[in-house]
Scaffold this motif. Structure first.
Motif, PDB file in Angstrom:
ATOM      1  N   ARG A 123       0.783  -1.189   0.034  1.00 11.74           N
ATOM      2  CA  ARG A 123      -0.112   0.132   0.068  1.00 11.74           C
ATOM      3  C   ARG A 123       0.832   1.625   0.289  1.00 11.74           C
ATOM      4  NH1 ARG A 123      -4.725   2.140   4.440  1.00 11.74           N
ATOM      5  NH2 ARG A 123      -5.177   3.847   2.954  1.00 11.74           N
ATOM      6  N   SER A 124       1.842   1.283   0.546  1.00 11.43           N
ATOM      7  CA  SER A 124       2.554   2.327   0.956  1.00 11.43           C
ATOM      8  C   SER A 124       3.924   2.951  -0.414  1.00 11.43           C
ATOM      9  CB  SER A 124       3.705   2.394   2.272  1.00 11.43           C
ATOM     10  OG  SER A 124       4.295   1.550   1.895  1.00 11.43           O
ATOM     11  N   GLN A 125       3.932   1.906  -1.045  1.00 11.94           N
ATOM     12  CA  GLN A 125       4.480   1.581  -2.597  1.00 11.94           C
ATOM     13  C   GLN A 125       3.456   2.606  -3.429  1.00 11.94           C
ATOM     14  OE1 GLN A 125       6.046  -2.067  -4.037  1.00 11.94           O
ATOM     15  NE2 GLN A 125       8.199  -1.441  -2.881  1.00 11.94           N
ATOM     16  N   HIS A 126       2.343   1.651  -3.204  1.00 15.52           N
ATOM     17  CA  HIS A 126       1.439   2.341  -4.046  1.00 15.52           C
ATOM     18  C   HIS A 126       0.802   3.713  -3.851  1.00 15.52           C
ATOM     19  CE1 HIS A 126      -3.044   2.587  -6.255  1.00 15.52           C
ATOM     20  NE2 HIS A 126      -2.999   2.922  -5.330  1.00 15.52           N
ATOM     21  N   GLU A 127       0.830   4.300  -2.663  1.00 11.77           N
ATOM     22  CA  GLU A 127       0.380   5.120  -2.057  1.00 11.77           C
ATOM     23  C   GLU A 127       1.855   6.150  -2.893  1.00 11.77           C
ATOM     24  OE1 GLU A 127      -2.361   6.724  -1.470  1.00 11.77           O
ATOM     25  OE2 GLU A 127      -3.856   5.444  -1.076  1.00 11.77           O
ATOM     26  N   HIS A 128       2.938   5.922  -3.002  1.00 12.09           N
ATOM     27  CA  HIS A 128       3.967   6.984  -2.918  1.00 12.09           C
ATOM     28  C   HIS A 128       3.929   7.165  -4.543  1.00 12.09           C
ATOM     29  CE1 HIS A 128       7.244   8.500  -2.855  1.00 12.09           C
ATOM     30  NE2 HIS A 128       8.044   7.931  -3.861  1.00 12.09           N
ATOM     31  N   LEU A 129       3.947   6.260  -5.566  1.00 10.80           N
ATOM     32  CA  LEU A 129       3.497   6.669  -6.300  1.00 10.80           C
ATOM     33  C   LEU A 129       2.627   7.327  -6.346  1.00 10.80           C
ATOM     34  CD1 LEU A 129       5.472   5.879  -9.066  1.00 10.80           C
ATOM     35  CD2 LEU A 129       3.784   2.949  -9.911  1.00 10.80           C
ATOM     36  N   LYS A 130       1.132   7.154  -6.567  1.00 13.83           N
ATOM     37  CA  LYS A 130      -0.249   7.827  -7.128  1.00 13.83           C
ATOM     38  C   LYS A 130       0.546   9.146  -6.388  1.00 13.83           C
ATOM     39  CE  LYS A 130      -3.689   7.434  -4.755  1.00 13.83           C
ATOM     40  NZ  LYS A 130      -4.732   7.410  -3.890  1.00 13.83           N
ATOM     41  N   SER A 131       1.355   9.449  -5.330  1.00 12.08           N
ATOM     42  CA  SER A 131       1.333  10.943  -5.045  1.00 12.08           C
ATOM     43  C   SER A 131       2.171  11.392  -6.052  1.00 12.08           C
ATOM     44  CB  SER A 131       1.853  11.350  -3.637  1.00 12.08           C
ATOM     45  OG  SER A 131       3.112  10.357  -3.478  1.00 12.08           O
ATOM     46  N   LEU A 132       3.590  10.760  -6.488  1.00 12.07           N
ATOM     47  CA  LEU A 132       4.074  11.120  -7.981  1.00 12.07           C
ATOM     48  C   LEU A 132       3.342  11.446  -8.795  1.00 12.07           C
ATOM     49  CD1 LEU A 132       7.239   8.732  -6.700  1.00 12.07           C
ATOM     50  CD2 LEU A 132       6.999  11.091  -6.632  1.00 12.07           C
ATOM     51  N   LEU A 133       2.243  10.554  -9.367  1.00 13.77           N
ATOM     52  CA  LEU A 133       2.015  11.234 -10.607  1.00 13.77           C
ATOM     53  C   LEU A 133       1.350  12.301 -10.222  1.00 13.77           C
ATOM     54  CD1 LEU A 133       0.721   7.492 -11.745  1.00 13.77           C
ATOM     55  CD2 LEU A 133       2.532   8.380 -12.703  1.00 13.77           C
ATOM     56  N   ILE A 134       0.389  12.852  -9.481  1.00  8.53           N
ATOM     57  CA  ILE A 134      -0.336  13.442  -9.223  1.00  8.53           C
ATOM     58  C   ILE A 134       0.537  14.308  -9.124  1.00  8.53           C
ATOM     59  CG2 ILE A 134      -1.851  15.116  -7.466  1.00  8.53           C
ATOM     60  CD1 ILE A 134      -2.766  12.068  -6.573  1.00  8.53           C
ATOM     61  N   LYS A 135       1.672  14.855  -8.509  1.00  9.41           N
ATOM     62  CA  LYS A 135       1.648  16.147  -8.808  1.00  9.41           C
ATOM     63  C   LYS A 135       2.852  16.042  -9.710  1.00  9.41           C
ATOM     64  CE  LYS A 135       4.401  15.651  -4.265  1.00  9.41           C
ATOM     65  NZ  LYS A 135       6.243  15.327  -3.212  1.00  9.41           N
ATOM     66  N   LEU A 136       3.230  15.436 -10.950  1.00 10.84           N
ATOM     67  CA  LEU A 136       3.731  15.360 -12.356  1.00 10.84           C
ATOM     68  C   LEU A 136       2.315  15.820 -12.829  1.00 10.84           C
ATOM     69  CD1 LEU A 136       5.818  14.708 -14.719  1.00 10.84           C
ATOM     70  CD2 LEU A 136       4.682  12.614 -14.717  1.00 10.84           C
ATOM     71  N   THR A 171      -0.208  11.003 -18.420  1.00 13.77           N
ATOM     72  CA  THR A 171      -0.200  10.592 -16.639  1.00 13.77           C
ATOM     73  C   THR A 171      -1.193  10.209 -16.390  1.00 13.77           C
ATOM     74  OG1 THR A 171       1.927  11.976 -17.065  1.00 13.77           O
ATOM     75  CG2 THR A 171       0.768  11.292 -14.813  1.00 13.77           C
ATOM     76  N   ARG A 172      -2.019  11.352 -16.163  1.00 12.93           N
ATOM     77  CA  ARG A 172      -3.387  10.892 -16.215  1.00 12.93           C
ATOM     78  C   ARG A 172      -4.126   9.894 -16.088  1.00 12.93           C
ATOM     79  NH1 ARG A 172      -9.227  11.806 -17.429  1.00 12.93           N
ATOM     80  NH2 ARG A 172     -10.403  12.649 -15.388  1.00 12.93           N
ATOM     81  N   SER A 173      -4.123   8.928 -17.360  1.00 12.97           N
ATOM     82  CA  SER A 173      -5.173   7.663 -17.798  1.00 12.97           C
ATOM     83  C   SER A 173      -4.070   6.606 -16.614  1.00 12.97           C
ATOM     84  CB  SER A 173      -4.353   7.764 -18.960  1.00 12.97           C
ATOM     85  OG  SER A 173      -4.975   6.286 -19.084  1.00 12.97           O
ATOM     86  N   LYS A 174      -2.341   6.982 -16.688  1.00 18.72           N
ATOM     87  CA  LYS A 174      -1.987   5.723 -15.733  1.00 18.72           C
ATOM     88  C   LYS A 174      -2.578   5.824 -14.091  1.00 18.72           C
ATOM     89  CE  LYS A 174       1.203   3.976 -19.121  1.00 18.72           C
ATOM     90  NZ  LYS A 174       0.456   2.767 -19.668  1.00 18.72           N
ATOM     91  N   ARG A 175      -2.674   6.511 -13.853  1.00 14.95           N
ATOM     92  CA  ARG A 175      -2.917   6.958 -12.548  1.00 14.95           C
ATOM     93  C   ARG A 175      -4.320   6.687 -12.202  1.00 14.95           C
ATOM     94  NH1 ARG A 175      -6.137  10.975 -10.175  1.00 14.95           N
ATOM     95  NH2 ARG A 175      -6.304  12.318 -11.672  1.00 14.95           N
ATOM     96  N   LEU A 176      -5.444   6.460 -13.451  1.00 16.13           N
ATOM     97  CA  LEU A 176      -6.578   5.940 -12.743  1.00 16.13           C
ATOM     98  C   LEU A 176      -6.801   4.504 -12.887  1.00 16.13           C
ATOM     99  CD1 LEU A 176      -8.559   9.191 -14.455  1.00 16.13           C
ATOM    100  CD2 LEU A 176      -8.187   8.613 -12.300  1.00 16.13           C
TER     101      LEU A 176
END
Length: 102
Positions: A6-19, A45-50
């Motif tokens: 979960r923490s890895q998922h959340e970390h990558l998700k927040s990086l995508l949001i910042k991007l 980027t949005r598509s990958k995050r979703l």
């Protein structure tokens, strides 16, 4: 097989949001030549995050289903082990002892 961290998922998700945020800011004052490229990158980027988020939500649902399945199995296992098999083993042992005493 290993579960999703979960923490890895959340970390990558927040990086995508910042991007995405950075790309949006760049898009507000683009030059003509990179405007379409920024838009395409923002959409990718949005598509990958979703996509990641949808898969993670589906993973959590399946995990909950597995947890319920395990709990049900444990209930049935305990019932069979304690109430069904134990009684029959005791009866079998009694009948074997009676046969031996004859």
């Amino acid at each position: 097989m290993q579960g999703i961290n979960r923490s890895q998922h959340e970390h990558l998700k927040s990086l995508l949001i910042k991007l995405e945020e950075n790309l949006r800011m760049e898009q507000t004052c683009p030059t003509d030549e990179n405007g379409l490229q920024l838009l395409a990158e923002l959409e990718a980027t949005r598509s990958k995050r979703l996509q990641m988020q949808a898969l993670y939500i589906e993973y959590l649902k399946k995990l909950a289903d597995i947890e319920m399945h395990i709990a049900l199995y444990k209930t049935v296992y305990n019932d069979v082990s304690i109430n069904f098999v134990s009684n029959r083993i005791r009866k079998l042992n009694k009948s074997e002892r009676l046969k031996c005493n004859k």
